[in-house]
Design an enzyme around this catalytic site. Structure first.
Site, short mmCIF file in Angstrom:
data_model
loop_
_atom_site.label_atom_id
_atom_site.label_comp_id
_atom_site.label_asym_id
_atom_site.label_seq_id
_atom_site.Cartn_x
_atom_site.Cartn_y
_atom_site.Cartn_z
N ASN A 111 -32.54 21.98 66.33
CA ASN A 111 -33.83 21.93 67.00
C ASN A 111 -34.19 23.32 67.51
O ASN A 111 -33.31 24.08 67.90
CB ASN A 111 -33.73 20.96 68.20
N HIS A 113 -36.12 25.15 70.51
CA HIS A 113 -36.69 24.88 71.83
C HIS A 113 -37.26 26.18 72.40
O HIS A 113 -36.60 27.22 72.35
CB HIS A 113 -35.61 24.31 72.77
N GLU A 184 -39.05 32.38 68.12
CA GLU A 184 -38.89 31.15 67.33
C GLU A 184 -38.91 31.38 65.82
O GLU A 184 -38.03 30.92 65.10
CB GLU A 184 -39.98 30.14 67.69
C1 GAR Z 1 -42.82 25.16 69.26
O1 GAR Z 1 -43.08 26.07 70.29
C2 GAR Z 1 -41.48 24.51 69.49
O2 GAR Z 1 -40.52 25.37 70.02
C3 GAR Z 1 -41.83 23.43 70.47
O3 GAR Z 1 -43.07 22.93 70.01
C4 GAR Z 1 -43.79 23.98 69.33
C5 GAR Z 1 -44.18 23.49 67.95
O4 GAR Z 1 -44.98 24.41 67.29
N1 GAR Z 1 -40.82 22.42 70.54
C6 GAR Z 1 -40.48 21.81 71.68
O5 GAR Z 1 -41.03 22.00 72.73
C7 GAR Z 1 -39.33 20.81 71.54
N2 GAR Z 1 -38.81 20.46 72.84
P1 GAR Z 1 -45.18 24.38 65.71
O6 GAR Z 1 -45.60 22.96 65.34
O7 GAR Z 1 -46.30 25.36 65.46
O8 GAR Z 1 -43.89 24.80 65.05
#
Ligand code: GAR
Length: 212
Positions: A111, A113, A184
């Site tokens: 995952n 985060h 990320e």
């Molecule tokens: C990302 O920032 C990811 O890290 C977060 O949601 C976003 C998705 O963006 N995930 C979480 O918060 C999980 N707990 P994306 O759809 O553009 O990849």
């Protein structure tokens, strides 16, 4: 070849980062066989289709119960091209995975985060909410973490982390964008590459990254 299923719920920028990294050779020996979305309107589905990747939508709400949801997910994960899934990647996936999937894919689910775990993680910390809390607390450094998924919430073994500076004039939106760009989109493909190369070992809830 590592066969990956990516689980998404939203914009899919992390999915795009993985697709790009596979295409430009930054990630070797891996392919995305399937993208599963929890929502039919997720933009991530368009990104997958544009890249020629098979997609399906499985919504928890549309299943009668958790057992039905688990079965549908397990069927999809095992069913792609008859070869199954070697690694599940949660890339902005906003549904809690049922216990049966976590057990069946122990140390084979990762995952991303958007914070430096164990800060700003756990129940209720997802998406923009994480960055709002970071700004509220006034920390000077935040970042992102890639970790294996266990039955807890953001408690599994940490694979990679990258720090990002918080700026005086940040809003949750500007901070989210910078964390994505600087952390990320880099560490998620990197973690997949390390796993595809067999370099990530788990012992005592910790990972060790071995040499090539
Ligand atoms: C990302 O920032 C990811 O890290 C977060 O949601 C976003 C998705 O963006 N995930 C979480 O918060 C999980 N707990 P994306 O759809 O553009 O990849």
């Amino acid at each position: 070849m590592l066969n990956i299923t990516v689980l998404v719920s939203g914009g899919g920028t992390n999915l795009q980062a993985i697709i790009n990294a596979i295409n430009d050779g930054t990630v070797e020996n891996a392919r995305i066989g399937l993208v599963i979305s929890s929502r039919a309107d997720a933009y991530a589905l368009k990104r997958a289709a544009d890249a020629g990747i098979k997609t399906c939508v499985i919504s928890r709400k549309e299943c009668a119960d958790i057992a039905g949801y688990e079965k549908k997910m397990l069927d999809a994960l095992g069913g792609q091209d008859g070869s199954g899934t070697d690694l599940i990647v949660l890339a902005g996936f906003m549904t809690v995975l049922p216990e049966g999937i976590i057990k069946a894919y122990e140390n084979r689910i990762i995952n991303i985060h958007p914070s430096l775990i164990p800060s700003f993680c756990g129940k209720g910390y997802y998406g923009l909410k994480v960055h709002e809390e970071v700004l509220k607390r006034g920390v000077k450094l935040t970042g992102a973490t890639v970790h294996f998924v266990d039955s807890g919430c953001d408690t599994g073994p940490i694979i990679l982390q990258k720090a990002v500076e918080v700026l005086e004039d940040d809003t949750p939106e500007t901070l989210q964008k910078r964390v994505m760009e600087q952390a990320e989109w880099k560490i998620l493909p990197k973690a997949i590459d390390l796993i595809a190369k067999g370099r990530v070992k788990v012992t005592d809830n910790k990972t060790v990254i071995g040499g090539e």
